[in-house]
Design a protein around this motif. Structure first.
Motif, mmCIF file in Angstrom:
data_model
loop_
_atom_site.group_PDB
_atom_site.id
_atom_site.type_symbol
_atom_site.label_atom_id
_atom_site.label_comp_id
_atom_site.label_asym_id
_atom_site.label_seq_id
_atom_site.Cartn_x
_atom_site.Cartn_y
_atom_site.Cartn_z
ATOM 1 N N ARG A 118 0.823 -1.210 0.000
ATOM 2 C CA ARG A 118 0.000 0.000 0.000
ATOM 3 C C ARG A 118 0.854 1.255 0.000
ATOM 4 N NH1 ARG A 118 -4.529 0.785 4.605
ATOM 5 N NH2 ARG A 118 -5.095 -1.280 3.760
ATOM 6 N N TYR A 119 1.993 1.192 0.691
ATOM 7 C CA TYR A 119 2.866 2.367 0.799
ATOM 8 C C TYR A 119 4.278 2.012 0.325
ATOM 9 C CZ TYR A 119 -0.803 4.535 3.624
ATOM 10 O OH TYR A 119 -1.987 5.067 4.057
ATOM 11 N N PRO A 120 4.485 1.853 -0.946
ATOM 12 C CA PRO A 120 5.808 1.452 -1.457
ATOM 13 C C PRO A 120 6.891 2.509 -1.242
ATOM 14 C CG PRO A 120 4.329 2.039 -3.263
ATOM 15 C CD PRO A 120 3.482 1.984 -2.029
ATOM 16 N N LYS A 121 6.498 3.754 -0.992
ATOM 17 C CA LYS A 121 7.497 4.812 -0.804
ATOM 18 C C LYS A 121 7.820 5.065 0.671
ATOM 19 C CE LYS A 121 5.322 7.924 -3.337
ATOM 20 N NZ LYS A 121 5.084 9.209 -4.035
ATOM 21 N N VAL A 122 7.250 4.252 1.550
ATOM 22 C CA VAL A 122 7.569 4.360 2.976
ATOM 23 C C VAL A 122 8.644 3.335 3.323
ATOM 24 C CG1 VAL A 122 6.718 4.074 5.332
ATOM 25 C CG2 VAL A 122 5.295 5.237 3.636
ATOM 26 N N SER A 123 9.730 3.806 3.887
ATOM 27 C CA SER A 123 10.825 2.928 4.302
ATOM 28 C C SER A 123 10.513 2.378 5.680
ATOM 29 C CB SER A 123 12.141 3.719 4.321
ATOM 30 O OG SER A 123 13.189 2.926 4.821
ATOM 31 N N LEU A 124 10.391 1.060 5.788
ATOM 32 C CA LEU A 124 10.021 0.439 7.056
ATOM 33 C C LEU A 124 11.226 -0.248 7.689
ATOM 34 C CD1 LEU A 124 6.696 -1.336 7.796
ATOM 35 C CD2 LEU A 124 8.834 -2.304 8.662
ATOM 36 N N HIS A 125 11.473 0.050 8.966
ATOM 37 C CA HIS A 125 12.615 -0.501 9.687
ATOM 38 C C HIS A 125 12.116 -1.303 10.886
ATOM 39 C CE1 HIS A 125 15.088 2.262 7.312
ATOM 40 N NE2 HIS A 125 14.185 3.182 7.608
ATOM 41 N N LEU A 126 12.486 -2.575 10.952
ATOM 42 C CA LEU A 126 12.037 -3.465 12.011
ATOM 43 C C LEU A 126 13.206 -3.784 12.940
ATOM 44 C CD1 LEU A 126 9.481 -5.018 12.900
ATOM 45 C CD2 LEU A 126 10.341 -6.972 11.594
ATOM 46 N N HIS A 127 13.019 -3.510 14.232
ATOM 47 C CA HIS A 127 14.041 -3.786 15.242
ATOM 48 C C HIS A 127 13.523 -4.860 16.191
ATOM 49 C CE1 HIS A 127 16.099 0.121 14.280
ATOM 50 N NE2 HIS A 127 14.852 0.468 13.988
ATOM 51 N N GLN A 128 14.366 -5.822 16.530
ATOM 52 C CA GLN A 128 13.995 -6.846 17.489
ATOM 53 C C GLN A 128 14.790 -6.661 18.775
ATOM 54 O OE1 GLN A 128 13.358 -10.511 14.369
ATOM 55 N NE2 GLN A 128 13.718 -11.027 16.505
ATOM 56 N N GLY A 129 14.163 -7.027 19.883
ATOM 57 C CA GLY A 129 14.854 -6.920 21.162
ATOM 58 C C GLY A 129 14.009 -7.505 22.268
ATOM 59 N N THR A 130 14.484 -7.349 23.493
ATOM 60 C CA THR A 130 13.703 -7.781 24.646
ATOM 61 C C THR A 130 12.566 -6.779 24.857
ATOM 62 O OG1 THR A 130 14.931 -6.476 26.258
ATOM 63 C CG2 THR A 130 15.827 -8.652 25.690
ATOM 64 N N PRO A 131 11.514 -7.165 25.584
ATOM 65 C CA PRO A 131 10.445 -6.199 25.870
ATOM 66 C C PRO A 131 10.950 -4.911 26.504
ATOM 67 C CG PRO A 131 9.695 -8.403 26.392
ATOM 68 C CD PRO A 131 11.163 -8.524 26.066
#
Length: 329
Positions: A118-131
């Motif tokens: 839906r938003y191809p021009k939005v750069s999405l960054h996913l970070h993983q970690g502890t709560p």
């Protein structure tokens, strides 16, 4: 006083007072940063950092307070930029999300796929970690959203929106005696070595509370941060697993049997959180609604209006938060 100077002292503090690393991160020179920090200290008439030769040693008491204000100013500048971006192109920008392994592995993939389409021009960054880590990232503005079950409530200044309730399943290898039990009980489960989440991960607190209520000490022999590791050790024969039901994949986990344990444990609730007074762009609001369809922009506005009244907030969502059941996301 310049905005650039505030950015420099904030970044230096985030980089453990290492000016060299800060310069590399900001694509500038080390002498330039040092000079601007000196000029700011001279203008203010106080030291922000103590020094040993050319090396920064620690943050002064005055510096601690100045950094708090600098952080707020930089966040407001970021908000101003987002407002401007909204009017320039509401479908372009960036979105950063911090979450746990369970959410990123089992819940988010289809949502992120739909969002990026839906938003191809939005750069999405996913970070993983502890709560705790991801809650801190949301609280200090490092990420836009934190998605978690534990720890979010420990941080002030976060708006928490309940997304869905979920419960647990018992995992056992095919042929295990537990599978023949007509009704599972905590006493029955506790006869076997248990493999489950580390404390502080994926609703572990509710699991411990259930055993404690029955006067039992859970027979936990192995703990892990994610369900994939738990499944691995169940397959190896070390014990039976207790995982979030959302982590059960019938097609991939054909060699294991999942037994419903929702009658044994209180439901946990996954929430999405962001800093209070954040400016949420249209695509951010759309992401929230894609993740939790009951959270429309209208509902979010109502929640924010009632955020200082916990009873009102709970009543607002109590009947609307769905129970996770391999939802069609």
């Amino acid at each position: 006083m310049k905005l650039q100077q505030l950015r420099y002292i904030w970044e230096v503090a985030q980089n453990k007072l290492n000016i060299s690393h800060t310069a590399d991160r900001l694509y500038t020179s080390q002498p330039g940063i040092s000079k601007q920090i000196r000029l700011l200290e001279e203008e203010l008439g106080v030291q922000i950092f103590t020094r040993s030769g050319k090396q920064l040693q620690q943050i002064t008491p005055a510096g601690e307070k100045i950094l708090i204000q600098a952080a707020e100013i930089l966040k407001k500048v970021k908000t101003i930029g987002r407002i401007a971006d909204e009017y320039k192109d509401e479908e372009q920008g960036s979105l950063s999300i911090a979450t746990t392994h369970t959410q990123s592995r089992y819940v988010l993939p289809k949502i992120i796929q739909s969002f990026t389409q839906r938003y191809p021009k939005v750069s999405l960054h996913l970070h993983q970690g502890t709560p705790m880590q991801i809650s801190q990232m949301a609280a200090d503005g490092t990420v836009d959203f934190a998605i978690a079950t534990e720890a979010l409530e420990l941080f002030e200044g976060l708006v928490m929106l309940p997304c869905f309730h979920w419960n647990r399943s018992i995992l056992a290898p095919i042929g295990h005696p537990l599978i023949a039990e007509k009704t599972l009980s905590l006493e029955t489960i506790n006869q076997y070595p248990l493999i489950t989440y580390l404390f502080g991960f994926t609703g572990r607190s509710k699991l411990d509370a259930a055993f404690e209520k029955q006067g039992l000490t859970p027979n936990v022999v192995v703990t892990a941060a994610d369900a994939d590791v738990i499944k691995t050790y169940v397959r190896s024969g070390l014990g039976v697993g207790i995982i979030a039901s959302m982590a059960w994949e019938p097609e991939r986990d054909k060699d294991l049997v999942a037994l419903d344990a929702s009658h044994l444990f209180a439901y946990s609730t996954t929430s999405i959180a962001y800093r209070r007074n954040s400016y949420l762009r249209k695509y951010m609001l759309d992401f929230i609604e894609m993740f939790a369809p009951h959270l429309s922009k209208t509902r979010i506005d109502q929640d924010m209006a009632s955020e200082n009244n916990e009873e009102k907030r709970e009543a607002l969502f109590k009947k609307e938060v769905p129970v996770y059941s391999t939802r069609a996301l």
